[in-house]
Write an enzyme that holds these catalytic residues in place. Structure first.
Site, mmCIF file in Angstrom:
data_model
loop_
_atom_site.group_PDB
_atom_site.id
_atom_site.type_symbol
_atom_site.label_atom_id
_atom_site.label_comp_id
_atom_site.label_asym_id
_atom_site.label_seq_id
_atom_site.Cartn_x
_atom_site.Cartn_y
_atom_site.Cartn_z
ATOM 1 N N GLU A 9 -24.353 22.475 3.067
ATOM 2 C CA GLU A 9 -24.224 22.738 1.631
ATOM 3 C C GLU A 9 -23.685 24.163 1.488
ATOM 4 O O GLU A 9 -24.451 25.120 1.366
ATOM 5 C CB GLU A 9 -25.576 22.582 0.924
ATOM 6 C CG GLU A 9 -26.117 21.170 0.985
ATOM 7 C CD GLU A 9 -27.526 21.044 0.422
ATOM 8 O OE1 GLU A 9 -27.850 19.961 -0.094
ATOM 9 O OE2 GLU A 9 -28.295 22.023 0.494
ATOM 10 N N ASP A 62 -29.103 19.229 -8.355
ATOM 11 C CA ASP A 62 -28.771 19.436 -6.957
ATOM 12 C C ASP A 62 -27.709 20.526 -6.874
ATOM 13 O O ASP A 62 -26.945 20.747 -7.826
ATOM 14 C CB ASP A 62 -28.232 18.146 -6.331
ATOM 15 C CG ASP A 62 -29.343 17.142 -6.058
ATOM 16 O OD1 ASP A 62 -30.522 17.549 -6.049
ATOM 17 O OD2 ASP A 62 -29.031 15.944 -5.866
ATOM 18 N N LYS A 65 -37.788 18.064 -0.849
ATOM 19 C CA LYS A 65 -37.345 18.516 -2.168
ATOM 20 C C LYS A 65 -38.486 18.510 -3.178
ATOM 21 O O LYS A 65 -38.552 19.378 -4.059
ATOM 22 C CB LYS A 65 -36.200 17.626 -2.660
ATOM 23 C CG LYS A 65 -35.616 18.047 -3.999
ATOM 24 C CD LYS A 65 -34.478 17.114 -4.385
ATOM 25 C CE LYS A 65 -33.962 17.414 -5.784
ATOM 26 N NZ LYS A 65 -32.889 16.479 -6.190
ATOM 27 N N ASP A 101 -38.041 11.433 -6.714
ATOM 28 C CA ASP A 101 -37.628 11.442 -8.109
ATOM 29 C C ASP A 101 -38.000 10.139 -8.816
ATOM 30 O O ASP A 101 -38.580 10.147 -9.905
ATOM 31 C CB ASP A 101 -36.130 11.700 -8.221
ATOM 32 C CG ASP A 101 -35.329 10.976 -7.134
ATOM 33 O OD1 ASP A 101 -35.854 9.989 -6.571
ATOM 34 O OD2 ASP A 101 -34.198 11.390 -6.849
ATOM 35 N N ASP A 138 -34.329 26.141 0.496
ATOM 36 C CA ASP A 138 -35.218 25.652 1.545
ATOM 37 C C ASP A 138 -34.658 25.914 2.938
ATOM 38 O O ASP A 138 -35.318 25.628 3.935
ATOM 39 C CB ASP A 138 -35.494 24.154 1.365
ATOM 40 C CG ASP A 138 -36.856 23.914 0.744
ATOM 41 O OD1 ASP A 138 -37.472 24.887 0.275
ATOM 42 O OD2 ASP A 138 -37.320 22.757 0.735
#
Length: 742
Positions: free
Chosen positions: A113, A312, A288, A453, A142
């Site tokens: 990412e 995100d 997450k 989620d 994280d």
């Protein structure tokens, strides 16, 4: 909260409209179900003797499953609703009462990412068209990466120029990279020299920032001069690894630091916070969900926004009005108090014209979520969602609950200094904070599931709250979709595995949600939770009818039989309906064909592995793991993706299954063609098995990219030779064994 009576001059902040064509859609669904029932009856009353009996019973079981599963899908098409907010009314009535909004952006690994992608998302939400003194943006890292922290520090400086620029020129989108890619810098504002000069200046500042960040990322270290300028880097002096470090919390922008909280025009900027929660090997970090819960606690101490946006790191804001759109639902005097969250669709900027890997999931975003909204609200999908903080913290809804937008909003330690705020907030992100508490159970996001989620949203709705789905004309958020087939399949494996785990957990929509949410919404949840077991029936249908062609054993009625009609109606009706729905949702014909292919691939690989892994986990053989979809793309892969050439390029058990099934159907189809041509009664025998031949032919046709990847392509995106040999051997062994068996 104290109640606030409805205004005598109530004016709704949003409208709800039901979809057109409901009568036609429901009439078709009714006739379709009647045909399904006739197929079931046919299977029951035409059970053959010993030859083909077990295959027949297997098809009966598969068709019973398909029919019942189809009923679940219809629940999400029975009552579609569409929302439209009135932001002009919101501004007139509530501009001075707008609540604080906290924005949570989560990242986990700087290698897959990229930091530049992360900060573009951060900058896009920092520049919202919203009172910036009421906006707080949090980055949860994280990965605990000082490169990510350095990138955010650079972004906080650039934002002092970027935010005023966005205000002056009403920039859309407000992610710098996307904005600059959408315009020609030399031609923009050609008739306005002053504007063009500002554009060139801001572009130069961005390029310089990007260069510094890319250099640091490539070297894997922060420049020495940057480390000396900011005290925050000292936290990495005692840093061990991404899984072993103290809490790192830095408030980069805050009104308590007047020398560093204003932009170049002198206006207050949003609060900006970096958080890398404490991690230790001996404590579970809960992926997450754990990061989100840490953000919930830390933000309550710093800004305590009543509304929370969860994003995100790859989903940048594409519409600066999205906060106001969401608030129209929350702040409506009549309905707003019962709404827990407002879910926007997950859209992607890099989807190809014909959506090669079906990343847009048009049937879900353009149809099914509107149907779920008609029954009390859509699922929470983990990004692009605005939450009411109270509902996330476990509050049950009651009719007495009311929004009081006049009440003060302040953090518990709002009078504290920045240093005190940081010190007191760090403890809230420690590994031990949640011990012997209800965090992850009754408070915050739920733990123990790969799709935290979905299970959290279901739990909130079972507490009496409702949710809203808003799909605006201008997409609110745009992300990065998988650009290889394996990435797409792995992503769907995680989703389907998590959903199946929910079905088997105490939060199962089949029993936990019974009586707590509407039946239609309960059926909708079950439709997604049954993705994984759905693989068994699809796999059976992909194998058995084709191999029974080899010895001329019919498993379906012949064309001259009246029983052929319901089969033909179901096949043609479903195909036509699916195609029309897809085209009306904005897709293309080739996109629909690609969607069919990925539908098959997911159900014979992703969902199959998800089913197996879930069963193994229940038996105690494996543990759940969170898989991050890589956002870094090889240049050659990108070029093939843009040309819509399917990317394989790796050896995977999923590809082995797909290739073996494709080759098995090819061998069966070629064998049938040979027999049809060479035998005297070949065409007559073929007429008795026309549906089997068509099914086998369809499976061959849809697998053309696989055959190309196995034998014809020479580029790096083809399937490895070792996999081609293995899958060919497996398919041939099944083919030969079955021919010998009969």
């Amino acid at each position: 909260m104290t109640g606030m009576g409805r205004s005598s001059e109530y004016s709704p902040l949003f409208e709800t409209k039901r979809s057109k064509g409901r009568v036609m859609r429901r009439s078709f669904a009714t006739s379709f179900f009647v045909s399904i029932c006739f197929i079931w009856i046919y299977r029951f009353i035409h059970l053959p003797g010993e030859v083909g009996k077990w295959a027949w019973l297997g098809l009966l079981g598969s068709e019973l499953w398909f029919g019942l599963y189809w009923l679940l899908t219809q629940a999400l098409r029975w009552n579609l609703v569409f929302r439209r907010p009135f932001t002009n009314k919101l501004s007139r009535s509530y501009e001075n009462k707008l609540p604080r909004v906290d924005i949570f952006v989560c990242t986990a690994d700087p290698e897959i990412e990229p930091p530049m992608m992360v900060i573009n998302t951060m900058l896009s939400v920092m520049a919202y068209d919203y009172p910036l003194e009421k906006l707080s943006v949090y980055l949860s890292d994280d990965g605990g990466s000082e490169i990510t922290f350095y990138s955010l520090l650079e972004a906080s400086t650039f934002a002092k120029h970027w935010i005023p620029f966005c205000k002056r020129f009403q920039v859309e989108p407000r992610a710098p990279a996307s904005y600059f890619n959408s315009i020609n810098v030399s031609e923009a504002y050609a008739n306005k020299p002053d504007h063009a000069k500002e554009l060139a200046t801001i572009k130069k500042l961005y390029d310089e920032m990007e260069r510094r960040i890319e250099e640091a990322t490539k070297l894997g270290r922060v420049p020495k001069e940057a480390r000396l300028k900011h005290k925050g880097f000292s936290f990495w002096d005692s840093y061990s690894s991404p899984r072993d470090h103290d809490t790192i919390l830095q408030i980069l922008l805050h009104k308590k630091d007047p020398n560093n909280s204003k932009d170049v025009d002198g206006f207050v900027m949003p609060t900006l916070v970096y958080l890398a929660r404490e991690k230790r090997h001996q404590y579970p970090h809960n992926f997450k969900a754990g990061a989100m819960n840490s953000l919930l606690r830390v933000s309550s101490n710093i800004s305590n926004g009543r509304i929370i946006l969860n994003l995100d790191c790859d989903m940048y804001s594409n519409n600066s009005q999205s906060v106001r759109d969401a608030l129209c639902f929350f702040m409506d005097e009549e309905k707003g108090h019962e709404i827990a969250f407002v879910q926007f669709p997950q859209n992607f900027e890099n989807v190809t014209k014909n959506d090669l890997y079906s990343n847009a999931v048009l049937s879900i975003s353009e149809v099914e979520f509107h149907g779920a909204d008609g029954y009390g609200g859509p699922l929470y999908i983990g990004t692009g969602c605005f939450h009411k903080r109270d509902s996330l913290l476990g509050m049950k809804f009651s009719d007495q609950y009311r929004n009081d937008w006049n009440s003060s909003e302040s953090g518990q330690f709002i009078e504290a200094s920045l240093q005190e705020l940081e010190d007191k907030s760090k403890a809230l992100a420690s590994c031990t904070y949640e011990e012997n508490t209800q965090w992850g159970k009754e408070i915050g996001l739920k733990y123990g599931c790969p799709v935290e989620d979905v299970i959290t949203g279901l739990s909130i709705q079972c507490q009496g709250w409702k949710s809203v789905y808003y799909n605006p004309p201008r997409k609110a958020f745009l992300g990065v979709a998988p650009t290889t087939l394996l990435q797409a399949l792995v992503q769907h494996k995680r989703w389907s595995e998590g959903d199946f785990q929910i079905l088997l957990s105490k939060y199962s929509p089949a029993w936990y949600a019974h009586g707590r949410i509407s039946l239609g919404l309960q059926m909708g949840y079950c439709r997604y939770c049954l993705w994984a077991p759905n693989s068994l029936a699809v796999l059976y249908y992909s194998i058995i009818p084709s191999i029974y062609l080899l010895k001329g054993i019919p498993l379906f009625p012949k064309m001259s039989s009246p029983w052929f009609i319901p089969f033909a109606y179901v096949i043609l009706g479903e195909t036509t309906y699916d195609l029309v729905e897809f085209l009306l949702s904005g897709g293309t014909f080739q996109g629909w064909w690609n969607d069919l292919r990925i539908w098959l691939y997911k159900r014979t690989s992703s969902y199959l592995f998800a089913f197996i892994d879930t069963i193994l986990k229940l038996l105690g053989f494996t543990d759940s793991a969170f898989t991050i979809t890589a956002k870094v793309v090889d240049e050659d892969v990108s070029k093939r993706y843009e040309k819509e050439i399917m990317e394989f390029g790796a050896s995977s058990p999923m590809f082995t299954i797909l290739a073996t099934l494709a080759l098995l159907n090819l061998f069966c189809f070629l064998s049938v063609l040979k027999d049809t041509v060479l035998r005297e009664d070949g065409f007559g025998a073929c007429e008795k098995m026309v549906l089997q031949v068509l099914l086998c032919g369809f499976l061959v046709l849809i697998n053309l990219p696989l055959y190309q990847g196995l034998f014809l392509r020479k580029d790096k995106g083809k399937l490895p030779s070792s996999l081609a040999i293995k899958s060919t051997a497996l398919a041939l062994s099944v083919f030969v064994s079955f021919k010998a068996l009969y």
